[in-house]
Structure formats: C-alpha cells, structure tokens
Design a protein around this motif. Structure first.
Motif, PDB file in Angstrom:
ATOM      1  N   THR A  93       0.808  -1.220   0.000  1.00 34.83           N
ATOM      2  CA  THR A  93       0.000   0.000   0.000  1.00 34.83           C
ATOM      3  C   THR A  93       0.842   1.271   0.000  1.00 34.83           C
ATOM      4  O   THR A  93       0.307   2.362  -0.238  1.00 34.83           O
ATOM      5  CB  THR A  93      -0.956   0.011   1.212  1.00 34.83           C
ATOM      6  OG1 THR A  93      -0.197  -0.155   2.423  1.00 34.83           O
ATOM      7  CG2 THR A  93      -1.971  -1.114   1.103  1.00 34.83           C
ATOM      8  N   SER A  94       2.146   1.148   0.261  1.00 32.66           N
ATOM      9  CA  SER A  94       3.021   2.319   0.257  1.00 32.66           C
ATOM     10  C   SER A  94       4.477   1.863   0.267  1.00 32.66           C
ATOM     11  O   SER A  94       4.768   0.673   0.405  1.00 32.66           O
ATOM     12  CB  SER A  94       2.744   3.212   1.477  1.00 32.66           C
ATOM     13  OG  SER A  94       3.056   2.514   2.680  1.00 32.66           O
ATOM     14  N   GLY A 113      -2.191  -6.493   1.245  1.00 34.40           N
ATOM     15  CA  GLY A 113      -2.203  -5.385   2.188  1.00 34.40           C
ATOM     16  C   GLY A 113      -3.302  -5.546   3.209  1.00 34.40           C
ATOM     17  O   GLY A 113      -4.164  -6.423   3.088  1.00 34.40           O
ATOM     18  N   LEU A 131      -6.705   1.176   0.623  1.00 36.25           N
ATOM     19  CA  LEU A 131      -5.335   1.501   0.234  1.00 36.25           C
ATOM     20  C   LEU A 131      -4.828   0.580  -0.876  1.00 36.25           C
ATOM     21  O   LEU A 131      -4.051   1.000  -1.744  1.00 36.25           O
ATOM     22  CB  LEU A 131      -4.413   1.419   1.451  1.00 36.25           C
ATOM     23  CG  LEU A 131      -4.652   2.467   2.545  1.00 36.25           C
ATOM     24  CD1 LEU A 131      -3.696   2.253   3.715  1.00 36.25           C
ATOM     25  CD2 LEU A 131      -4.482   3.878   1.978  1.00 36.25           C
ATOM     26  N   LEU A 132      -5.284  -0.668  -0.865  1.00 37.39           N
ATOM     27  CA  LEU A 132      -4.917  -1.589  -1.938  1.00 37.39           C
ATOM     28  C   LEU A 132      -5.480  -1.115  -3.269  1.00 37.39           C
ATOM     29  O   LEU A 132      -4.788  -1.114  -4.296  1.00 37.39           O
ATOM     30  CB  LEU A 132      -5.428  -3.001  -1.633  1.00 37.39           C
ATOM     31  CG  LEU A 132      -4.518  -3.946  -0.857  1.00 37.39           C
ATOM     32  CD1 LEU A 132      -5.225  -5.271  -0.615  1.00 37.39           C
ATOM     33  CD2 LEU A 132      -3.211  -4.171  -1.600  1.00 37.39           C
ATOM     34  N   ALA A 160      -3.480   1.801  -4.437  1.00 36.49           N
ATOM     35  CA  ALA A 160      -2.169   1.397  -4.940  1.00 36.49           C
ATOM     36  C   ALA A 160      -2.281   0.818  -6.347  1.00 36.49           C
ATOM     37  O   ALA A 160      -1.463   1.125  -7.227  1.00 36.49           O
ATOM     38  CB  ALA A 160      -1.531   0.381  -3.993  1.00 36.49           C
TER      39      ALA A 160
END
Length: 253
Positions: free
Chosen positions: A57-58, A79, A84-85, A88
C-alpha cells in the motif's frame, strides 16, 4: 526524550544506518553489483509469471509492485486495507496501462488470515486458468508499533507481523513455489536496525514477543530490531508454537 527507546532509535539506529552505507560503499566505487540472472518463460507456459508482494500500500512494497508490473509479472498485491490496496493498484495502472494486478486483503499478524489467503489465492489461480505456481514471493510487510498489542494467537503484534507471519506465509506457499516451471525465488526484506542487536538470547518468549508484555514500558525499538534480525531457532520451539516449519534466512534488499 529520556527513555531508552528514544536513544536506541536516535543513536543505535543512526550508527546501524551508517554501517549499512559503509558496507555498500565499495560497491558504489566499483560501479556494479551482483544480480540474479533472469529466467525466460518457457514456450509451453500458458500464462505470465506470478509475483506476490506483501505490504504494497506504500513505500518499498508499492514501488516493487510497480516495477514488477513493468517487467511483465502478474503482481498479487497483499495489504491490510482494501481502500489503500485499491488506491495502490489504481496508481500503478495510471503509470502502466498493461499492468496485470490482483489484490488480497490479508492480516499477516493472524495465522487464520494467512490460511484464508492461501485458499483464496489457489482458487483465483484455478478460476483464472493460471498455472498453479508462483515465481516470486517478496515478504515486505512490516510495522513499527509503539504500544503492546497481542495478536489473535496471543503473540506480540510486531513480532507476529514482521517475523512469524512472513515465515508462516512462506511455508504455506512453498508448494506453489516448488511447482514453478521456472526458477522461483523468495525475498525477505529486512532493515538496517538488525545491526543494533547484540548478544541476543533467543528463546520462545523472544520469538512470540510475550516477554515484552511484562515490561513496564513497551520496548518498541528493541522489538523492531528483533523482528528484523536474522534469528536461528531450535526446531523443537516451533512445535510448541503450533507452527510446523523451520525458519529461512532473511535477505537484505
């Protein structure tokens, strides 16, 4: 500011980082580094190569997922957050329209979540008419917690996520890695902070992190160092942890 954890991160970690750069200095002077040879896809292989990256995710995980998508891999992003996935994967597709991506929400501190991921992954490979194998597994997921949080199994969350979860996932996916028609690899991402570990007495309490629950203050820096360290354990310890596997060695990336 007067806590041991503050000075550990401020002094020991800085010294560890400088030591890591010093080790890489000769490579920079030489202007080259050793790389693994790349395997070509067999002509009779009916689909693209599959890579699994945790913690996508980061940071390093997101960068690795993007780079591997550019290399032609079908990248499986793992993740903890579905939002967030999705973000991404959206970012990767904006830069690479030909990216082949699949996201799975997995809590690496939970053995049950990892088991569910393995089942979901195998089903996805079957439903997608993919070869039932994996060519690359990158254990990148890692957290730095500042307070004590036990996992569902009663282990420390940081040790469970950064260390135990990675090895449990690797053990479960070994059959898929071994059935690959081309050479498969496992990359365990660690940290320069492992250099700050000296004279470690390894036992079950350290591995599970249970001994840290008895501390008056949560030693977050020390636990993080242990979770990123190359540790060797007696095989009998894992039978008591209900984990029928032996540890692999971490590789610095």
């Amino acid at each position: 500011m007067f806590s041991a954890e503050f000075w550990t991160m401020g002094l020991c970690w800085t010294a560890s980082l400088l030591a890591s750069y010093w080790q890489l200095f000769p490579i920079g002077i030489a202007g080259r580094c050793d790389v693994y040879p790349r395997s070509e896809t067999p002509r009779n292989f009916r689909t693209r190569l599959v890579c699994i990256v945790t913690g996508t995710t980061s940071g390093l995980g997101a960068a690795a997922a993007f780079a591997l998508s550019k290399e032609g891999f079908c990248v499986v992003l793992v993740g903890l957050s579905s939002e967030l996935l999705s973000k991404a994967m959206e970012d990767i597709r904006e830069q690479n329209k030909d990216a082949h991506l699949k996201g799975f929400v997995v809590d690496l501190s939970s053995f049950r979540s990892i088991l569910e991921f393995k089942s979901s992954l195998e089903k996805w490979l079957m439903d997608s008419d993919m070869h039932s194998s994996i060519q690359l597994l990158i254990n990148n997921e890692g957290i730095l917690a500042t307070s004590a949080r036990p996992t569902a199994e009663g282990y420390d969350q940081m040790m469970g996520t950064n260390y135990l979860g990675a090895f449990f996932l690797t053990k479960l996916l070994l059959p898929l890695l071994k059935t690959s028609p081309v050479g498969s690899r496992i990359v365990n991402v660690t940290s320069f902070t492992h250099r700050a570990v000296f004279g470690a007495q390894i036992n079950e309490d350290i591995v599970t992190g249970k001994c840290f629950f008895r501390s008056k203050e949560y030693p977050c820096a020390r636990i993080y160092q242990y979770s990123k360290c190359k540790l060797e354990f007696p095989p009998s310890m894992f039978s008591r942890l209900s984990l029928n596997w032996r540890p692999l060695s971490h590789a610095v990336l």
